[in-house]
Write a protein that holds these residues in place. Sequence first.
Motif, mmCIF file in Angstrom:
data_model
loop_
_atom_site.group_PDB
_atom_site.id
_atom_site.type_symbol
_atom_site.label_atom_id
_atom_site.label_comp_id
_atom_site.label_asym_id
_atom_site.label_seq_id
_atom_site.Cartn_x
_atom_site.Cartn_y
_atom_site.Cartn_z
ATOM 1 N N LEU A 43 0.816 -1.211 0.000
ATOM 2 C CA LEU A 43 0.000 0.000 0.000
ATOM 3 C C LEU A 43 0.851 1.263 0.000
ATOM 4 C CD1 LEU A 43 -2.867 -0.971 2.444
ATOM 5 C CD2 LEU A 43 -3.001 -0.621 -0.020
ATOM 6 N N ASP A 44 2.151 1.115 -0.131
ATOM 7 C CA ASP A 44 3.022 2.274 0.016
ATOM 8 C C ASP A 44 3.017 3.166 -1.220
ATOM 9 O OD1 ASP A 44 5.093 2.833 2.274
ATOM 10 O OD2 ASP A 44 5.904 3.610 0.378
ATOM 11 N N PRO A 45 3.197 4.479 -1.015
ATOM 12 C CA PRO A 45 3.179 5.393 -2.172
ATOM 13 C C PRO A 45 4.374 5.200 -3.097
ATOM 14 C CG PRO A 45 3.425 6.619 -0.121
ATOM 15 C CD PRO A 45 3.261 5.185 0.247
ATOM 16 N N ILE A 46 4.480 6.125 -4.038
ATOM 17 C CA ILE A 46 5.267 5.842 -5.218
ATOM 18 C C ILE A 46 6.067 7.034 -5.715
ATOM 19 C CG2 ILE A 46 3.825 4.045 -6.047
ATOM 20 C CD1 ILE A 46 1.902 5.952 -6.869
ATOM 21 N N PRO B 17 7.313 14.543 -13.050
ATOM 22 C CA PRO B 17 6.357 15.623 -13.338
ATOM 23 C C PRO B 17 5.148 15.111 -14.126
ATOM 24 C CG PRO B 17 8.602 16.291 -13.889
ATOM 25 C CD PRO B 17 8.655 14.837 -13.552
ATOM 26 N N PHE B 18 5.296 14.055 -14.872
ATOM 27 C CA PHE B 18 4.216 13.602 -15.742
ATOM 28 C C PHE B 18 3.752 12.190 -15.430
ATOM 29 C CE2 PHE B 18 7.338 11.118 -17.878
ATOM 30 C CZ PHE B 18 8.482 11.889 -17.881
ATOM 31 N N ALA B 19 4.221 11.587 -14.338
ATOM 32 C CA ALA B 19 3.819 10.219 -14.021
ATOM 33 C C ALA B 19 4.092 9.910 -12.557
ATOM 34 C CB ALA B 19 4.555 9.210 -14.900
ATOM 35 N N SER B 20 3.297 8.993 -12.016
ATOM 36 C CA SER B 20 3.513 8.500 -10.657
ATOM 37 C C SER B 20 3.797 7.009 -10.762
ATOM 38 C CB SER B 20 2.266 8.739 -9.794
ATOM 39 O OG SER B 20 1.933 10.109 -9.755
ATOM 40 N N ILE B 21 5.054 6.619 -10.574
ATOM 41 C CA ILE B 21 5.429 5.227 -10.807
ATOM 42 C C ILE B 21 5.214 4.399 -9.550
ATOM 43 C CG2 ILE B 21 7.225 3.691 -11.668
ATOM 44 C CD1 ILE B 21 8.617 6.179 -12.786
ATOM 45 N N ASP B 22 4.603 3.259 -9.749
ATOM 46 C CA ASP B 22 4.185 2.406 -8.641
ATOM 47 C C ASP B 22 5.142 1.212 -8.562
ATOM 48 O OD1 ASP B 22 2.893 0.797 -6.832
ATOM 49 O OD2 ASP B 22 0.948 0.858 -7.846
ATOM 50 N N ARG C 221 3.943 -2.410 -7.280
ATOM 51 C CA ARG C 221 2.812 -3.128 -7.840
ATOM 52 C C ARG C 221 3.076 -4.633 -7.892
ATOM 53 N NH1 ARG C 221 -0.548 -0.832 -12.851
ATOM 54 N NH2 ARG C 221 -1.073 0.614 -11.190
ATOM 55 N N PHE D 161 1.988 1.828 -20.728
ATOM 56 C CA PHE D 161 1.122 1.878 -21.899
ATOM 57 C C PHE D 161 1.667 2.981 -22.805
ATOM 58 C CE2 PHE D 161 -3.072 3.592 -23.645
ATOM 59 C CZ PHE D 161 -3.207 2.605 -24.604
ATOM 60 N N LYS E 180 1.980 8.712 -25.212
ATOM 61 C CA LYS E 180 3.128 9.260 -24.475
ATOM 62 C C LYS E 180 4.229 9.562 -25.491
ATOM 63 C CE LYS E 180 2.378 6.915 -20.026
ATOM 64 N NZ LYS E 180 1.386 5.873 -20.420
ATOM 65 N N GLN F 111 9.078 10.582 -22.813
ATOM 66 C CA GLN F 111 8.373 10.189 -21.594
ATOM 67 C C GLN F 111 8.473 8.685 -21.372
ATOM 68 O OE1 GLN F 111 4.435 11.757 -22.329
ATOM 69 N NE2 GLN F 111 4.803 13.582 -21.095
#
Lengths: 249, 249, 249, 249, 249, 249, 249, 249
Positions: D29-32, D36-41, D44, D55, D59, D63
Motif C-alpha cells: 500500500l506504500d506510495p510511489i 512531473p508527468f507520471a507517478s510510478i508504482d 505493484r 502503456f 506518451k 516520456q
Amino acid sequence: MIPERIRHLLSQVADGSVAIDTALERLSLDPIESLPFASIDHHRTLRQGFPEVIFGAGKSPEQVAEIAQRIAARGDGLLVTRVAPEAADLLGERLPGVELNSLARTAYLAPSVPPSPGKGTVLIITAGTSDLPVAEEAAVTAAAMGNCVARLTDVGVAGIHRLLSRHAELSQAAVLIVVAGMDGALPSVVGGLVRAPVIAVPTSVGYGASFQGLAALLTMLNSCAAGVTVVNIDNGFGAAVAASRINHS
Amino acid sequence: MIPERIRHLLSQVADGSVAIDTALERLSLDPIESLPFASIDHHRTLRQGFPEVIFGAGKSPEQVAEIAQRIAARGDGLLVTRVAPEAADLLGERLPGVELNSLARTAYLAPSVPPSPGKGTVLIITAGTSDLPVAEEAAVTAAAMGNCVARLTDVGVAGIHRLLSRHAELSQAAVLIVVAGMDGALPSVVGGLVRAPVIAVPTSVGYGASFQGLAALLTMLNSCAAGVTVVNIDNGFGAAVAASRINHS
Amino acid sequence: MIPERIRHLLSQVADGSVAIDTALERLSLDPIESLPFASIDHHRTLRQGFPEVIFGAGKSPEQVAEIAQRIAARGDGLLVTRVAPEAADLLGERLPGVELNSLARTAYLAPSVPPSPGKGTVLIITAGTSDLPVAEEAAVTAAAMGNCVARLTDVGVAGIHRLLSRHAELSQAAVLIVVAGMDGALPSVVGGLVRAPVIAVPTSVGYGASFQGLAALLTMLNSCAAGVTVVNIDNGFGAAVAASRINHS
Amino acid sequence: MIPERIRHLLSQVADGSVAIDTALERLSLDPIESLPFASIDHHRTLRQGFPEVIFGAGKSPEQVAEIAQRIAARGDGLLVTRVAPEAADLLGERLPGVELNSLARTAYLAPSVPPSPGKGTVLIITAGTSDLPVAEEAAVTAAAMGNCVARLTDVGVAGIHRLLSRHAELSQAAVLIVVAGMDGALPSVVGGLVRAPVIAVPTSVGYGASFQGLAALLTMLNSCAAGVTVVNIDNGFGAAVAASRINHS
Amino acid sequence: MIPERIRHLLSQVADGSVAIDTALERLSLDPIESLPFASIDHHRTLRQGFPEVIFGAGKSPEQVAEIAQRIAARGDGLLVTRVAPEAADLLGERLPGVELNSLARTAYLAPSVPPSPGKGTVLIITAGTSDLPVAEEAAVTAAAMGNCVARLTDVGVAGIHRLLSRHAELSQAAVLIVVAGMDGALPSVVGGLVRAPVIAVPTSVGYGASFQGLAALLTMLNSCAAGVTVVNIDNGFGAAVAASRINHS
Amino acid sequence: MIPERIRHLLSQVADGSVAIDTALERLSLDPIESLPFASIDHHRTLRQGFPEVIFGAGKSPEQVAEIAQRIAARGDGLLVTRVAPEAADLLGERLPGVELNSLARTAYLAPSVPPSPGKGTVLIITAGTSDLPVAEEAAVTAAAMGNCVARLTDVGVAGIHRLLSRHAELSQAAVLIVVAGMDGALPSVVGGLVRAPVIAVPTSVGYGASFQGLAALLTMLNSCAAGVTVVNIDNGFGAAVAASRINHS
Amino acid sequence: MIPERIRHLLSQVADGSVAIDTALERLSLDPIESLPFASIDHHRTLRQGFPEVIFGAGKSPEQVAEIAQRIAARGDGLLVTRVAPEAADLLGERLPGVELNSLARTAYLAPSVPPSPGKGTVLIITAGTSDLPVAEEAAVTAAAMGNCVARLTDVGVAGIHRLLSRHAELSQAAVLIVVAGMDGALPSVVGGLVRAPVIAVPTSVGYGASFQGLAALLTMLNSCAAGVTVVNIDNGFGAAVAASRINHS
Amino acid sequence: MIPERIRHLLSQVADGSVAIDTALERLSLDPIESLPFASIDHHRTLRQGFPEVIFGAGKSPEQVAEIAQRIAARGDGLLVTRVAPEAADLLGERLPGVELNSLARTAYLAPSVPPSPGKGTVLIITAGTSDLPVAEEAAVTAAAMGNCVARLTDVGVAGIHRLLSRHAELSQAAVLIVVAGMDGALPSVVGGLVRAPVIAVPTSVGYGASFQGLAALLTMLNSCAAGVTVVNIDNGFGAAVAASRINHS
C-alpha cells in the motif's frame, strides 16, 4: 493432405470399396498446410466450390506473396482481394500471368482447369460512379468463380427512368448484385422489378450521416422489397461468392 | 386490371399479334386496386412469383381483415405475417379454411392452384429454442411459396458436435436459412460446411448487449464464411422469400 | 399583452405616429400569459403565421385541457398533437366543436377567422398502410394552417409502377410530404420526379434493424435526390408546418 | 517507500513483532515515485503479482524512455506495450538487453529474478493471420509474467475442421486466449469444447460493418458458450494479464 | 447416448482396450436427446464440468417445464435462469424439491451426486442495492456448480472507505465477481487491490445515459486495472460459470 | 460509528488533544450500518455536506421503506428520489411528516436541524412543460440541501423573447440549472447571457430521433457557450447536488 | 435524346398535335448519355429545374474532368462539388472560364442562358467561422441555380444579441439556410424568429462528442421551432438545392 | 461599441441619470466588430467575466492570426486553444510576448490589467500521463482567467492509494477538475471524497472500445458520486471556464 493418403483413397474408390461421395467428403475435411502465420486450406475447392481466397487487408506484402505462391503452386488458381499497391507490385513480380486490377484492388491468376460455369448471368448494378470499385471487386470475383458477368452502371433511383429503360437486362439476369451508397435505395426498386435473387451491397460512399455506409446498410436490411439479402459494407467479394453459390446451385 | 383488357390482350396472344413474354410483361406492370388505406397489387404473382403478402404489424385488425378478404376473393391464396391475436381471431371468423399459426404469428390460405414447386429443399436451422418463432415464420412462408421445407433445431455452436453429426442433411439442402440470436455465430460455421447458398437471420434473442439482435446482425454481416447473406433482425419472412427466389431460379 | 397597451399602440397606428410594420413587430415580440406549468404565446400567429400548438405527449390530460381552454378563449383556433385518449375525452367534454381524430391523435378547433390560404396543394404521400397515422397528423396540421391537402397512399418503391402511374398528381403539387418507414426509399424516387420542394418524414415502422425509424431517417438524410429535406421520426406535424411555411412564402 | 521504513519493517518481521502477511500488506500500500508527468508504482509487483507496465500510446518517446529507465533501475524487469517505432528506437539505445518485438509493438526487459511460474500453459488461438499482432502482444505479456505460452494460428470457424483436429492441444491448456476479428465467432466454439477458462479478445480486423471491432466485441459478449469472458478490442495485453492471474491463482 | 453403447465402452475401459481419457472424450462428443423444440445435451457435464442450463427467457412455461423434466430425470441436477413467474410456478408443481429464488429468477434442483468442489471462495461484490438480482443469479449459479460463495454488498466507489475496510475479504477470495451498474467503476478499484482474477458484470441499473448498462459495460471493458475481464450486461450466470471454470482449473 | 467512540473523540477534542479538523476527518471516514441488501452511510453529511439519499428505482417498496426508517431514526432528514407510487404510499404510512411530491417523484423528511443555507439563489429554468418532473426533482433536492430555489418555466429558445424578458432574474442567480429536452438548445443561450455557473440537464422528452434524451445530451455537451457543464439525462437530482456544492463552496 | 426526335416532337408541338406540357414531360423522361463509368442525365434541367451536378468525392480527377467536359459541351452550365485540389487543377486547365472556389471546394461554369431567377433572397447564416466551407458550398450552389444570396456570419447562440440585432435581414429573407456545428442550436432560435422556411445544415465542426456532426444533426432534427427541416451533415449543396426548389416554387 | 456612445453613457453615469448596473448591462449587450469570416465580441468580458477565446480548430493560420491581432489590439489579453503548429508559429511572429504551450496547444497573451482573482484553488487531477494535454489546456485556461491552479498527476483508480494519500490537497481545493480517459472512473472516487464541486473531463485516451472517449464520457455522466458534472470529451478549456465561473461566483 499427404499424397500417399490421396493415392490410397483413390485406389479404394477405384476398386469400389469406397463410394465416390464418401471419398469426396473425406477429402473435403482434410487438414491443411501451415505457415507460421497462416493455415492454408488447399481443399476448399472440393468442399465449397471455390479455392481459398486471400484477404489482403492487414497482411504485409510479404505475407500476401508467400501465401499466394503456395496456392499458385497447386495450379488451383488464385484470387487476392484488398491488395495494397505494394502487395500488388510484389505479386506482379513473383507470379507470371497474374492479372492486377487497381480499381477492384484484386490480383487474379487463372487456374489450370477453368471452374465449372454458372447457370446464368450475374448482373452487377451500381447506383453511382463512386460505387464502381466495390462493383468491380464483385465482377472480378464472380468471373473468377466461373460466372458470366454483366454490368449496369450509374442508374440510381433519383433518375428512376435510367433504370426502368433497362428492364430487359434486369429480367434476364439469373442473380442480381446491386451496389449502392448514400441512401442505398436502389435494391428496393430492383427487388420489386424482378423475380430472381437480389443481393444488396452497401458502400461507404456518401456525406456525413452515411456513417461510412451504415445508412445504406440499414436501408437495405429494411428493404420493402421482400427477399433482398444483404452483405457487409463494401463487400463486393462476399456478394459475388453468394451470387456464385446461387448460380451454381 | 379491368377484365376486358385482359380478355383483349389474351385474344391478341391467341392470334399471335402479341408475344407471350410481352403479354406477361404488360400484365405485371398493371396498376392495382385501391382501398382508402391500401393499394393492393393483385398481379405481384405474375411479376415476382409470389402473391402480395400482408405485413400485419401496425395495421388494425379491421384493416388486415379487409385487405385479406380482397386478396382471398381472387383465389390467389393469402399470407399474413406478424398477425396480432385479435387480427388472427378476425381472420379465422371471416376466412373459412385459413390456417393460423400462433408460434409463427401467421395466417395462411392456400391458393386454388398450388404454386410452382421449388427445385430442392429449404433447410431451416436454429441455434436455440428461443429462435423458433422466427424460424417458423420462415417455414410457413417458404412452404406457402411452394418450397419443400426441412428443419434442424437447437444446434448452436457452443455444442458444435450437435451440428456436425447432421452433415448429411446440411449438404443435401438446396438453400439453407440459419436463424440465430445471441452471438449469431452459427451461419459462419454452416457457411463453411456447405456449397449451397446460406441466408442468415439474426434474432432479437439474448442478454443486454445483444441490443435486440444488433449483435447477431453484425456477426452475420462480418461472417468469415464467404458468401453468407443476411436479412433484417427477426425477418424470417424475408429469408424465406429470398430462399424461394433462389429455389425457383 | 395587456389590452390597454394594444389599444394605445393601435391609436398610434391610427394617427400615423407608428408605422404598421413597426406595430406588427412590437406585437409579435410581446410576452405571454403564464400558467404555473406553461407560458402561452398568444401572439405566435403574428410572428410565425400559425397559432401556438400544444404538444400533448408528456403532459397530463388536465394540463392539456387547461392550456387548450386558454388558447380557445382567444378565438385563434387550436391544434393539439399526440393527444392521449384520456386527454382527447377531456377536450371533447370541455371544448364544444372540437374535432378529434384518433388515427392522427389530434384535436382541432377551427379559429373564428380562417387562416390565410396557401398558394398550392400540399400532397402527402405514404409508402405503406402502417405509415398512415403519421401522414394523417401531417394532413390535419396542414389543413389547420390553411393549406389545401391531397393524399397518395401505399405507393412504396417495391412496386414502383404504383407511383409512376400517378405522375400528374406528383407534378402538380406545390409541396410534397413523403412519409415512409422501413427502408425510407420513397423520397429519393419522388425527389427525382418533381421540381417542387420535397419534405421527407421517416416513420418508426419496420422490422428489427429499422431501429424505430433510424434506418429510414438515415436513408432520407442521404437521399441521392438533391434537395430533399428531412424532419424527425414520426414528426408529421413538423413536416406540415414546414410545408405550410413554404406554401405561404 | 523510504528505505529506512522498509528496514524498520523488516526488522519487526525478523523479531516476530510483525507477521509476514502484515508486512507484505503494508508494503503493497506504500506510495510511489513521482515524475512531473507520471507517478510510478514500484511496488505493484508485491500487490498484484506483476510489475508496472507502461502503456506507450499517447506518451512521447522521451516520456516512455524516462519512465522505463526508472523502472529498469530497480531490476524488476520492464514491459512496454503499444510502443511507437520512435519510442522503440529510443528504448533500444538506452536499455541494453531490451527485447523489441515490432509485430507485438512491445519492449521487454527481463527482471533480475524470474517471475513465479504459472501452473499450466496459456494457449493463444487466432482466427486469422490479420489477428496476429494482438495475439503476439498477448504472448509477450503472458511470457513476461512467467507463463508458459503456446499458439494455434489461423483456425477460424469458417473451416471448423482446422480447429477440431487440434482437440488435444485445446483440452490440455490451463487457460485459453481466443483472438478474433470479423464475426468473432471462434470463442463460442472453443468455449463449448473445453472446461478451462476462455478469454475472448475481439480485434479491429474486418470490413465496414465490423466497426473497428465492435461487431466481434458484441459477438463475444453474447457468446452462447457460457463462461467466456471478454476484454477490450485489440487488448492482447489485458487478456494476458487476466490469463496470468488465473494461471497463478 | 444409448445405454448399451455406454456399457460397451465402459467394458472396454475395464479390460484396458480403451484408455480412460479416450473414453471420456468419446462420451463428451456424443449426440443428444431431441425434442421438437430443443436438443438436450445430457453429456455436457462430462465435457464442460457443468450440466446443461436452461435459459428461461423466450421460452414458454410449458417448454421450460418439459426440458427441465427431461434433465431432472437423469439425476444430474438442474438449473434454470431467467425464470418467469409462470414458469416458476409450473416448475414448483412438477419438480418436487426444486428451489425457487424470485430475486435471482432461478430454479435449482440439486443433483444426486454433488459437483466437485472448487479450490477457493468466489466473492460476489455489488456496488448498490439495485444490482442485487444480478448478483444473486451469479451466487445461485456458482453454488450450483460446487463453489463456496461469499458476498460483499453495496460498496460502490462513491464511498470508497466502505470497500477499503473490507480488504481482508477481498484478498482472500480465489475469484472475484464485481457487479455494478451506473458508472461501473467498482471493478477498476477492486482490480487494483487484489491479485486474483476479477470478472466484471455490468448491470442495466441507472439513469438515462446508462443506456441499459452500456455505460457500465464500456467502463469495464476500458478498466485501467489490467486483467479485468467482462461478461454481458446483467449476465450474472455467465460470470459465475467463468468463475467456476477458474475455480475448478 | 459507535456512540462511545464519538463520545471519546469529542472529549479529546474538548481537552485539546485532538484538533477539530482531525476529528472531523475521522468521523467522515467511519464505516456504516449494514443491512442484508444495503450499506447505509450515516456520516455522509459530515463528509459531503448532504445526507445519504435513497435512489428508489430498482428497489422494492419494502427495501426503500426499511432503509428510510434507519436514516430517519438518526434525525438527519431524508430524501428519496424516483419513488414508485407503491413505495410512496408505504413511506407515507411509516414516516409521519414525510412530504410526498408525485410530480418530482420524491419523498422528503426535514432534518431536526436545518442544513446550512447556500450563498445565493439556485434558479431552475425549463424549456417546456414536459420537462417539469425533472425540474421539480431538482427543486426538491436543492431545497432539501438548504438552497433558496427560484423557477423560470416554459421559456424554450423557439420563442427567445420569453427568455430575454427575464434577464434580471437570470443575472441575479448564483447558480442556474437549465432543464431541456428535444433540441436541448436552451443552456447554450442561457450560458451566453450570464456569468454564473450553468448546469445543463437533458431530458428524455421528444420525438423519435431524440433517442430518449441522447439528442439533448449531445447538444449540451457541445454547447458553444463555454463553461456549461452537464449531468445525466433526466438527472434533476444530480444537477441539484452539483448546484448545492457550488452554492455552499 | 436524339436531335431528330426532339425536332419531330417540337414540330408536333408547333402544329398543335401535342400539348406543351406533354412534350415537356416526354423530354424529361428521356434516357441519357452513357460513359463507361457514368450515365449523364442531360435533361435533368427540364425535369428538375437544375442541371446534373457532379459530386466530386470518390471520383478520380480524370473521371470528373471527362464528365464535366460532356456537360459543358451542351452549354447548360456546370457545377462540381467536393472537388479535390487535383481535380480542380485539371478542370481549370480544360474548361476555360470555370470559377474555382477553394473554400467551397466547387467548380462552376455559367450556362449560356442564365437560369430563371428565384422569387426572393436566400439568406445563409453561420454559427461560427469554422462553418464557412459548408456555407460557401451552399452559397455557390444557390447562386448557380439563379438565386440571390445573402450571408450572415458568426452569429451563434452563445452571443444571442449578435443575431437579434440583425432582425431585419432575417425577416426579409425568402428562405433561410442555417449552418451550425457543435451544439447546432442556431436553427431553433432562427426558426422561432421568422415565418419563412428554414433549412438547417449540421456541420462536422466540434470537440469529441460532436461525433463528426451527429450532435448537431440530432439537435436540428429535434428543433423545438416547428417547421425546421434538415439536410445531411456538411451538405451545403443539398440545402441550397432545397432552398432553390422553394424559391422557384 | 462606438467610443462616443461609451463616453455619453459614462457621462450619464457620472451625473446620476443612469445607474451603474444599467450602464453595465447596456455595454454588455452591445454589438461587435465584424470581419468577413468572424464577428468578434469585444465586450464579452463585461458580460461573462472572460474575454473572447479563439477556438483554433478548423480555422486557417491566417484567420487565427487576424482575429488574434484584433483582440490583442484592445489590450484585453488573448487566449487561443487547439492551435495548430503553423498557427502557433504565426502568432509567435506577430504577437510579441505571446506564451505558446505546445503540450496544451494554447497561445496566451496576458491582458494589460490582470483578471480578478478567484476565491480558491482550482485543482486539476489526471488519471494517467496520456491525459496531460487535456489537463494542461485546462490549467492554462484557468490561470488565464485569474485562478490559482494546482495539479495532481497520474493517480488513477487502479492504484487507489496514490489518490488517498493526497487527501489534504483534495479537501482544500475550491473546485476540482478531474481528467480521465479509459474507464473514466476517477471522478466517481474523487466526488465521494470531497464536498467541493467536481467537474469531470473525459479524454479520448484508450483501447478500442473507449470509442475515442465515449466510454469515459458515459462513465462520468453515470457517476455514482452525486453532483459530478461533465464537459465534452477532451474539453479541458470548457472545464476550466466552468471552474472559473464557480471560483468567481
